[in-house]
Design an enzyme around this catalytic site. Structure first.
Site, PDB file in Angstrom:
ATOM      1  N   HIS A  90      13.234  31.466  23.673  1.00 36.16           N
ATOM      2  CA  HIS A  90      14.264  32.464  24.534  1.00 36.16           C
ATOM      3  C   HIS A  90      14.377  31.036  25.195  1.00 36.16           C
ATOM      4  O   HIS A  90      14.123  30.184  25.394  1.00 36.16           O
ATOM      5  CB  HIS A  90      13.456  33.644  25.172  1.00 36.16           C
ATOM      6  CG  HIS A  90      12.318  33.199  26.689  1.00 36.16           C
ATOM      7  ND1 HIS A  90      11.483  32.919  25.553  1.00 36.16           N
ATOM      8  CD2 HIS A  90      12.382  33.428  27.199  1.00 36.16           C
ATOM      9  CE1 HIS A  90      10.717  32.739  26.650  1.00 36.16           C
ATOM     10  NE2 HIS A  90      11.367  32.853  28.074  1.00 36.16           N
ATOM     11  N   HIS A  92      15.098  31.225  28.675  1.00 28.89           N
ATOM     12  CA  HIS A  92      13.990  31.045  30.335  1.00 28.89           C
ATOM     13  C   HIS A  92      13.831  29.153  31.070  1.00 28.89           C
ATOM     14  O   HIS A  92      13.440  28.473  29.688  1.00 28.89           O
ATOM     15  CB  HIS A  92      12.850  31.993  30.331  1.00 28.89           C
ATOM     16  CG  HIS A  92      13.504  33.106  30.920  1.00 28.89           C
ATOM     17  ND1 HIS A  92      12.173  33.777  30.369  1.00 28.89           N
ATOM     18  CD2 HIS A  92      14.423  33.416  31.726  1.00 28.89           C
ATOM     19  CE1 HIS A  92      12.705  35.067  31.339  1.00 28.89           C
ATOM     20  NE2 HIS A  92      13.719  34.484  31.853  1.00 28.89           N
ATOM     21  N   ASP A  94      12.132  27.397  31.500  1.00 32.41           N
ATOM     22  CA  ASP A  94      10.551  26.820  31.425  1.00 32.41           C
ATOM     23  C   ASP A  94      10.798  26.481  29.661  1.00 32.41           C
ATOM     24  O   ASP A  94       9.835  25.828  29.516  1.00 32.41           O
ATOM     25  CB  ASP A  94       8.903  27.195  31.989  1.00 32.41           C
ATOM     26  CG  ASP A  94       9.309  28.553  31.762  1.00 32.41           C
ATOM     27  OD1 ASP A  94      10.122  29.438  31.445  1.00 32.41           O
ATOM     28  OD2 ASP A  94       8.196  29.427  31.840  1.00 32.41           O
ATOM     29  N   HIS A  95      11.600  26.837  29.514  1.00 28.17           N
ATOM     30  CA  HIS A  95      10.886  26.516  27.825  1.00 28.17           C
ATOM     31  C   HIS A  95      12.661  26.028  27.091  1.00 28.17           C
ATOM     32  O   HIS A  95      11.744  24.949  25.965  1.00 28.17           O
ATOM     33  CB  HIS A  95      11.003  28.276  26.972  1.00 28.17           C
ATOM     34  CG  HIS A  95       9.966  29.009  26.764  1.00 28.17           C
ATOM     35  ND1 HIS A  95       9.169  29.276  26.577  1.00 28.17           N
ATOM     36  CD2 HIS A  95       9.973  29.558  28.797  1.00 28.17           C
ATOM     37  CE1 HIS A  95       8.432  30.103  27.307  1.00 28.17           C
ATOM     38  NE2 HIS A  95       8.604  29.738  28.065  1.00 28.17           N
TER      39      HIS A  95
END
Length: 301
Positions: A90, A92, A94-95
């Protein structure tokens, strides 16, 4: 679950099983546990990179002490192999932000979840959406992607975000679950994009599968997937029942309910808990079981 004692294996390639390695990013926080775990799939001439992580530290308002270090650690782990695909569960931030950096460095295509950019009005500043994510190919539920010794299947799991995908490794029965299922914490479901009804349906979807092991983006591997997912489904149903009991006493605001429902909660996570309560309330309102007026929620007469 408390974080394990330091030192953490940040930047090191850890072998999880013959076709899977993981590299921990330097973005630990109350929301990311010890950091985002990037997975490398494949042991042959090409590999897939799952959740390349933050381009920098990944946490808003925190100095990045190792900005490009995670991308360099990924490339060091890949070695002479070719990156055949960069996949994100996904968007977000932090990804997914390091996906663009990896593509620029290697020419590898970004494949996987659909783009999604929106304002996040919740408290998870470290998990704001990545507005620059631009995939070369979006995978549909059940669609497969193959390499020299690996096959990855997309498993649509909306709920934490509407564009969330898990990835199954066909050869070993492993499932990479992003933020959908984690052992150290429940996933934050934050409206307007987070949807509790969709999240519960996605949990049931994983419960009905027969995956051997789950590899989340944060925290330890899960070697008893159905047991954990069954517990997560039960936990969410208990939260729902708890909300209905509280509202049965009197109309209440979310700020009244959170301290009762989450005793001993880290104060830094209070806002996130409120977002999950809101997600439950929205789901219950859709079912006609609660009503709202301003900030107050109640049981309909």
């Amino acid at each position: 679950m408390d974080a394990p004692p330091k030192p953490w294996p940040t930047g090191l390639a850890e072998q999880c099983e013959p076709l899977v390695r993981r590299v921990l990013a330097p973005n630990a926080s109350p929301y990311t546990y010890t950091g985002t775990q990037t997975y490398l799939v494949g042991a042959g001439q090409d590999v897939a990179v799952i959740d390349p992580g933050p381009a920098g530290g990944g946490v808003a308002g925190h100095a990045d002490t190792n900005g490009s270090g995670h991308v360099e650690a990924i490339l060091a782990a890949v070695g002479e192999a070719r990156i055949a695909a960069i996949l994100c569960t996904h968007t977000h931030r932090d990804h997914s932000p390091a996906a663009a950096v990896l593509k620029a460095r290697t020419g590898a295509p970004i494949i996987g979840c659909a783009p999604l950019s929106m304002d996040d009005d919740g408290p998870r500043a470290d998990a704001a959406f990545d507005p620059d994510y631009s995939p070369d190919r979006v995978l549909e539920d059940g669609e497969r992607l193959g390499g020299s010794d690996w096959t990855i299947e997309a498993v649509a799991t909306p709920g934490h975000t509407s564009n969330h995908l898990c990835y199954g490794l066909v050869e070993s029965g492993a499932l990479f679950t992003g933020d959908h299922v984690m052992a150290w914490s429940t996933s934050v479901v934050s409206p307007p994009d987070g949807d509790m009804s969709a999240y519960m349906a996605s949990l049931q979807k994983l419960y009905d599968r027969e995956d051997r092991v789950l590899y989340p983006a944060h925290g330890p591997a899960i070697d008893k997937p159905r047991q954990l997912v069954r517990g997560m489904l039960g936990h969410r149903r208990q939260r729902e029942a708890q909300i209905l009991r509280l509202l049965g006493d009197r109309p209440q605001a979310i700020t009244d309910m959170v301290p009762v429902m989450y005793k001993g909660l880290d104060p830094r996570l209070t806002g996130a808990a409120g977002r999950s309560v809101l997600a439950h309330l929205i789901d219950l309102r859709h079912q006609g079981r609660v009503a709202s007026e301003g900030e107050l929620w109640s049981i309909p007469a």
